[in-house]
Write a protein that holds these residues in place. Sequence first.
Motif, PDB file in Angstrom:
ATOM      1  N   VAL A 214      35.334  11.506  26.956  1.00  0.00           N
ATOM      2  CA  VAL A 214      34.569  10.364  26.469  1.00  0.00           C
ATOM      3  C   VAL A 214      34.452  10.486  24.961  1.00  0.00           C
ATOM      4  N   ARG A 215      35.045   9.534  24.267  1.00  0.00           N
ATOM      5  CA  ARG A 215      35.070   9.548  22.800  1.00  0.00           C
ATOM      6  C   ARG A 215      34.791   8.136  22.301  1.00  0.00           C
TER       7      ARG A 215
ATOM      8  N   LEU B 110      42.023  23.986  25.258  1.00  0.00           N
ATOM      9  CA  LEU B 110      41.476  22.701  25.685  1.00  0.00           C
ATOM     10  C   LEU B 110      40.772  21.974  24.551  1.00  0.00           C
ATOM     11  N   VAL B 111      39.878  22.649  23.841  1.00  0.00           N
ATOM     12  CA  VAL B 111      39.103  21.976  22.791  1.00  0.00           C
ATOM     13  C   VAL B 111      40.016  21.446  21.694  1.00  0.00           C
ATOM     14  N   SER B 112      40.914  22.268  21.213  1.00  0.00           N
ATOM     15  CA  SER B 112      41.805  21.824  20.130  1.00  0.00           C
ATOM     16  C   SER B 112      42.695  20.676  20.579  1.00  0.00           C
ATOM     17  N   THR B 113      43.139  20.708  21.827  1.00  0.00           N
ATOM     18  CA  THR B 113      43.977  19.628  22.346  1.00  0.00           C
ATOM     19  C   THR B 113      43.186  18.329  22.459  1.00  0.00           C
ATOM     20  N   LEU B 114      41.948  18.417  22.906  1.00  0.00           N
ATOM     21  CA  LEU B 114      41.124  17.217  23.021  1.00  0.00           C
ATOM     22  C   LEU B 114      40.793  16.634  21.652  1.00  0.00           C
ATOM     23  N   VAL B 115      40.583  17.497  20.661  1.00  0.00           N
ATOM     24  CA  VAL B 115      40.229  17.032  19.324  1.00  0.00           C
ATOM     25  C   VAL B 115      41.385  16.298  18.667  1.00  0.00           C
ATOM     26  N   THR B 116      42.590  16.815  18.850  1.00  0.00           N
ATOM     27  CA  THR B 116      43.743  16.269  18.120  1.00  0.00           C
ATOM     28  C   THR B 116      44.600  15.315  18.945  1.00  0.00           C
ATOM     29  N   GLY B 117      44.439  15.339  20.267  1.00  0.00           N
ATOM     30  CA  GLY B 117      45.347  14.586  21.122  1.00  0.00           C
ATOM     31  C   GLY B 117      45.005  13.117  21.255  1.00  0.00           C
TER      32      GLY B 117
END
Length: 392
Positions: A44-45, A68-75
């Motif tokens: 959710v963004r 996971l966190v880095s992928t969600l931030v940049t993906g």
Amino acid sequence: MDREDPVSIPKKLQAADILPRDDGAILIGRVWSKAQGGPCVVLVRDRQVHDVTELGPTVSMALERPDLVSTLVTGSFPDLGPLEAFLDGSEGEILAPIDLQAVKAAGVTFADSMLERVIEEQARGDASRAQAIRAQLAPVIGDNLRGIAAGSEQAAKVKALLQGLNLWSQYLEVGIGPDAEIFTKAQPMSSVGCGAEVGIHPISQWNNPEPEVVLAIRSDGEVVGATLGNDVNLRDVEGRSALLLGKAKDNNASCAIGPFIRLFHGDFTLQALDRVRVSLLVEGEDGFTMTGESAMSAISRSPANLAAQLLNRNHQYPDGAVLFLGTMFAPVKDRRGAGQGFTHEVGDRVEISAPELGRLVNFVNRSDACPEWRFGTGALMANLARRGLLKD
């Protein structure tokens, strides 16, 4: 306040009602998507729901990813629509933000709730006796428990003191002794999410919500995030016998978690949970209102300690786990009459909130009137297989 005429409690939620105040929070969860024909792991963004099932077909699998966190931030991920569309049902519904994880809970982790558990034990589940017992025990036990670190030398001295006064209890043993009480709250896949009904077993006449912070823990023991939970509790059932804990805790729709898991990132860390204050609001159709607050700083064991007692070399959870951290809030406000304390009524709106984690909203019904739990692990695997989402 009590009124004879029932009042209308709004059930429609808005995105602003349930999201954390921090717009930069990384929120992962689950929705049932009408478009996808089943449950989706989502990010959710900016109040939009994005399908991140490609990172793992279940939340438990996605949380295992070290990136996971880095992928969600940049993906960039497929857009399933605005969060409002899952709150009003037009695109689906919000589910509990977990799936295959074990659902565990730590009990008696705050001084105030320790005292109330001892009162339940002494009252043998009879709410009418609680007030008199509370007046007798609170000055002796309550003052001795506050500020004690569980398992410490000071705790051992208090134990000896209370034993000398013949006031020791099994609840105090797990509250300030070396070993925490950790029990199974619910089965994997059985928890309900934000906006759903929560169930009270029809035999109970003395029960309450338990607002809590819930940890999300990977299979290797790493705590990766947190959310909110309602550890719905039957005080009269557990009060009759601690051996009835399963009947008091694990019933249809008796575990609510959500709205989303906030992953640790930036300033939001496991240590930051010490600053979280969990608020409770109960509004009844009879006009009754009750509020309360739990400060995580008052917990007798650290979240890290509780997580380590749950998952270690002696206890493995290959699909990960979530852990309710306990509550300091045990409501005593009279509802059905003087000296009767608090109990739920059908139709109650229960809000559990913290600025860092958002707001979990549920509505009380009898457990035999809530929708039956039918979509378990087997149904999930079959659904994911039909959608081609299970891979080696």
